[in-house]
Write an enzyme that holds these catalytic residues in place. Structure first.
Site, PDB file in Angstrom:
ATOM      1  NE  ARG A  46      -3.948   0.659   1.645  1.00 21.29           N
ATOM      2  CZ  ARG A  46      -5.202   0.744   2.065  1.00 21.29           C
ATOM      3  NH1 ARG A  46      -5.496   1.458   3.132  1.00 21.29           N
ATOM      4  NH2 ARG A  46      -6.166   0.117   1.424  1.00 21.29           N
ATOM      5  CG  HIS A  81      -8.137   0.315  -3.568  1.00 17.47           C
ATOM      6  ND1 HIS A  81      -7.422  -0.809  -3.184  1.00 17.47           N
ATOM      7  CD2 HIS A  81      -8.872   0.679  -2.475  1.00 17.47           C
ATOM      8  CE1 HIS A  81      -7.725  -1.095  -1.926  1.00 17.47           C
ATOM      9  NE2 HIS A  81      -8.593  -0.207  -1.475  1.00 17.47           N
ATOM     10  CD  GLN A 124     -12.938  -1.528  -1.839  1.00 18.16           C
ATOM     11  OE1 GLN A 124     -12.227  -1.518  -0.851  1.00 18.16           O
ATOM     12  NE2 GLN A 124     -14.181  -1.980  -1.810  1.00 18.16           N
ATOM     13  CG  ASP A 152     -13.393   6.516  -2.116  1.00 17.52           C
ATOM     14  OD1 ASP A 152     -13.464   6.340  -0.878  1.00 17.52           O
ATOM     15  OD2 ASP A 152     -12.299   6.488  -2.728  1.00 17.52           O
ATOM     16  CB  CYS A 186     -14.135   1.413  -1.152  1.00 18.55           C
ATOM     17  SG  CYS A 186     -13.540   3.098  -0.938  1.00 18.55           S
ATOM     18  NE  ARG A 236     -10.327  -5.086  -0.379  1.00 21.34           N
ATOM     19  CZ  ARG A 236      -9.576  -4.097   0.104  1.00 21.34           C
ATOM     20  NH1 ARG A 236     -10.151  -3.013   0.613  1.00 21.34           N
ATOM     21  NH2 ARG A 236      -8.256  -4.154   0.052  1.00 21.34           N
TER      22      ARG A 236
HETATM   23  N1   CP Z   1     -11.347   0.011   1.518  1.00 26.51           N
HETATM   24  C1   CP Z   1     -10.109  -0.077   2.038  1.00 26.51           C
HETATM   25  O1   CP Z   1      -9.116  -0.279   1.334  1.00 26.51           O
HETATM   26  O2   CP Z   1     -10.075   0.023   3.387  1.00 26.51           O
HETATM   27  P1   CP Z   1      -8.775   0.171   4.313  1.00 26.51           P
HETATM   28  O3   CP Z   1      -8.165   1.506   3.990  1.00 26.51           O
HETATM   29  O4   CP Z   1      -9.295   0.085   5.700  1.00 26.51           O
HETATM   30  O5   CP Z   1      -7.832  -0.944   3.987  1.00 26.51           O
HETATM   31  N1  NVA Z   2      -9.752   6.928  -2.080  1.00 28.28           N
HETATM   32  C1  NVA Z   2      -9.475   6.479  -0.747  1.00 28.28           C
HETATM   33  C2  NVA Z   2      -9.748   5.020  -0.617  1.00 28.28           C
HETATM   34  C3  NVA Z   2      -9.563   4.448   0.757  1.00 28.28           C
HETATM   35  C4  NVA Z   2      -9.769   2.985   0.813  1.00 28.28           C
HETATM   36  C5  NVA Z   2      -8.042   6.813  -0.366  1.00 28.28           C
HETATM   37  O1  NVA Z   2      -7.158   6.642  -1.209  1.00 28.28           O
HETATM   38  O2  NVA Z   2      -7.811   7.249   0.749  1.00 28.28           O
END
Ligand code: CP
Ligand code: NVA
Length: 303
Positions: free
Chosen positions: A100, A127, A130, A222, A262, A290
């Site tokens: 990440r 992502h 997701q 989102d 999400c 997920r």
């Molecule tokens: N939706 C998602 O990726 O959640 P987290 O940021 O909690 O992993």
């Molecule tokens: N768009 C958001 C998604 C979180 C799961 C971010 O990048 O923070």
């Protein structure tokens, strides 16, 4: 040849097979199917996470393996060791790496130098994990993907980019309602439109949230402020105000439309309590999925 999931495009050829495996994983959630017995997944986090971290860790345990969580601030990477060297070293210890990151280029760099599969667990650009869970959720709700009309309302961000590719790849119509200046990435839009054309489905980007949501089977939103954009919070809250998913917006969608997010959600901002807690909301199914979707991804890449 090792296989990565850095972008939705990496699974273009077998996305439907992976979704089918995910459905099977969910149906038979037992500890007897352990194709990754003894394997280890390293998980590198530059940003916070609840769902990604827990679902990958539980997923590895259920598949017979283990996961190791690494925060960049504790790694030498946080003190300047290169991503390339980190990739080479981790590849000597583990069987897969979930990353990440902020920058998509860092995920690509890690994938380039790792000799084990690399999975994008969210970056500023995409992502994919997701979106696999989301498609699984739509499929279980409607019994199909082809022909379903989704509206994405809000920021043209990482989730929106991957959603455009994912919907196009499985034959779903997608209308994105985004404010001017906050549209999804033009390059990804172009690629997704070409895929949509091949798969006889539609992808459109419009400015009006109501135009996007009109007659939609699914309304997806989102956060307005993604991780790393905290300094823009005030500005973004003003820009996105008309894009809130509320009862008014839902009234233009199909009467049986479902609502997706999400998570994490900022209740009262991009979505109201009334909508996210309504019968139409499938956000907890998305979160659960997920786990199943990522187990299928890990089996496809590491199995
Ligand atoms: N939706 C998602 O990726 O959640 P987290 O940021 O909690 O992993
Ligand atoms: N768009 C958001 C998604 C979180 C799961 C971010 O990048 O923070």
């Amino acid at each position: 040849m090792k296989r990565d999931l850095t972008t939705m495009l990496d699974i273009q050829d077998d996305i439907l097979d992976i979704l089918e495996t995910a459905e099977e994983m969910k149906r038979k959630r037992d500890m007897d199917f352990q194709p990754l017995k003894g394997q280890v997944l390293a998980m590198i986090f530059e940003k916070s996470s609840t769902r990604t971290r827990v679902s990958f860790e539980v997923g590895m345990i259920e598949l017979g393996g283990f996961a190791v969580t690494l925060n960049t601030k504790d790694l030498q990477m946080g003190r300047g060791e290169t991503v390339a060297d980190t990739a080479r070293v981790l590849s000597r210890y583990v069987d897969g790496i979930m990353y990440r990151a902020y920058e998509h280029d860092m995920v690509m760099e890690l994938a380039k130098h790792a000799t084990v599969p690399v999975i994008n667990g969210l970056d500023n650009f995409e992502h994919p994990c997701q979106i696999m869970a989301d498609l699984l959720t739509v499929k279980e709700r409607f019994g199909k993907l082809k022909g379903i009309k989704m509206a994405y309302v809000g920021d043209g961000n990482n989730v929106c980019n991957s959603l455009m590719l994912g919907c196009a790849m499985v034959g779903m119509d997608l209308a994105c309602g985004c404010p001017a200046g906050y549209e999804p990435d033009p390059g990804v839009t172009k690629t997704a439109k070409a895929i949509a054309k091949r798969n006889c489905c539609k992808l459109s980007i419009v400015e009006s949230p109501k135009e996007a949501a009109k007659d939609a089977d699914v309304v997806y939103t989102d956060v307005w402020v993604s991780m790393g954009q905290e300094e823009e919070q005030k500005l973004r809250q003003n820009v996105f105000k008309p894009y809130q998913v509320n009862a008014g917006l839902m009234s233009v969608a199909h009467e049986n439309a479902i609502v997706m997010h999400c998570l994490p959600a900022h209740r009262g901002m991009e979505i109201t309590d009334e909508v996210i807690d309504s019968e139409a909301s499938v956000v907890l199914d998305q979160a659960e999925n997920r786990l199943h979707a990522q187990k299928a991804i890990m089996v496809a890449l590491m199995g």
